[in-house]
Scaffold this motif. Sequence first.
Motif, PDB file in Angstrom:
ATOM      1  N   ASP A   2       0.836  -1.200   0.000  1.00  0.00           N
ATOM      2  CA  ASP A   2       0.000   0.000   0.000  1.00  0.00           C
ATOM      3  C   ASP A   2       0.874   1.255   0.000  1.00  0.00           C
ATOM      4  O   ASP A   2       1.731   1.435   0.869  1.00  0.00           O
ATOM      5  CB  ASP A   2      -0.900  -0.021   1.232  1.00  0.00           C
ATOM      6  N   LYS A   3       0.664   2.119  -0.987  1.00  0.00           N
ATOM      7  CA  LYS A   3       1.454   3.354  -1.113  1.00  0.00           C
ATOM      8  C   LYS A   3       1.260   4.270   0.103  1.00  0.00           C
ATOM      9  O   LYS A   3       2.187   4.943   0.536  1.00  0.00           O
ATOM     10  CB  LYS A   3       1.078   4.104  -2.393  1.00  0.00           C
ATOM     11  N   HIS A   4       0.049   4.297   0.651  1.00  0.00           N
ATOM     12  CA  HIS A   4      -0.202   5.139   1.831  1.00  0.00           C
ATOM     13  C   HIS A   4       0.633   4.652   3.015  1.00  0.00           C
ATOM     14  O   HIS A   4       1.189   5.460   3.757  1.00  0.00           O
ATOM     15  CB  HIS A   4      -1.683   5.155   2.193  1.00  0.00           C
ATOM     16  N   LEU A   5       0.716   3.348   3.196  1.00  0.00           N
ATOM     17  CA  LEU A   5       1.515   2.789   4.280  1.00  0.00           C
ATOM     18  C   LEU A   5       2.965   3.224   4.141  1.00  0.00           C
ATOM     19  O   LEU A   5       3.619   3.570   5.128  1.00  0.00           O
ATOM     20  CB  LEU A   5       1.404   1.260   4.297  1.00  0.00           C
ATOM     21  N   LEU A   6       3.466   3.223   2.919  1.00  0.00           N
ATOM     22  CA  LEU A   6       4.854   3.624   2.682  1.00  0.00           C
ATOM     23  C   LEU A   6       5.101   5.066   3.112  1.00  0.00           C
ATOM     24  O   LEU A   6       6.189   5.407   3.578  1.00  0.00           O
ATOM     25  CB  LEU A   6       5.211   3.429   1.210  1.00  0.00           C
ATOM     26  N   THR A   7       4.098   5.928   2.993  1.00  0.00           N
ATOM     27  CA  THR A   7       4.279   7.331   3.362  1.00  0.00           C
ATOM     28  C   THR A   7       4.387   7.534   4.872  1.00  0.00           C
ATOM     29  O   THR A   7       4.937   8.546   5.312  1.00  0.00           O
ATOM     30  CB  THR A   7       3.149   8.231   2.821  1.00  0.00           C
ATOM     31  N   ILE A   8       3.896   6.588   5.671  1.00  0.00           N
ATOM     32  CA  ILE A   8       3.955   6.751   7.127  1.00  0.00           C
ATOM     33  C   ILE A   8       5.038   5.904   7.780  1.00  0.00           C
ATOM     34  O   ILE A   8       5.419   6.182   8.912  1.00  0.00           O
ATOM     35  CB  ILE A   8       2.584   6.477   7.788  1.00  0.00           C
ATOM     36  N   LEU A   9       5.553   4.907   7.071  1.00  0.00           N
ATOM     37  CA  LEU A   9       6.625   4.084   7.620  1.00  0.00           C
ATOM     38  C   LEU A   9       7.955   4.818   7.534  1.00  0.00           C
ATOM     39  O   LEU A   9       8.230   5.510   6.555  1.00  0.00           O
ATOM     40  CB  LEU A   9       6.751   2.766   6.854  1.00  0.00           C
TER      41      LEU A   9
END
Length: 66
Positions: A2-9
């Motif tokens: 998930d691209k959104h997950l990558l933005t918060i990790l």
Amino acid sequence: MDKHLLTILVCPVTKTPLQIDNEKEELVSTAAKLAYPVRDGIPVMLEDEARALSQDEFEFWHSKKA
């Protein structure tokens, strides 16, 4: 992944953003010179599970950030 997950990790060692390597299924931290595995779509964000980047890999990923 998930691209959104990558933005918060972030890298657990340096707290810096990560880049995804879809081919190797890893999240790359150029700041720590580590690659964290992604297993079954789940990032394994443990320093003990990460592998060290080679100098060539580091230079490749570092150049992609610029």
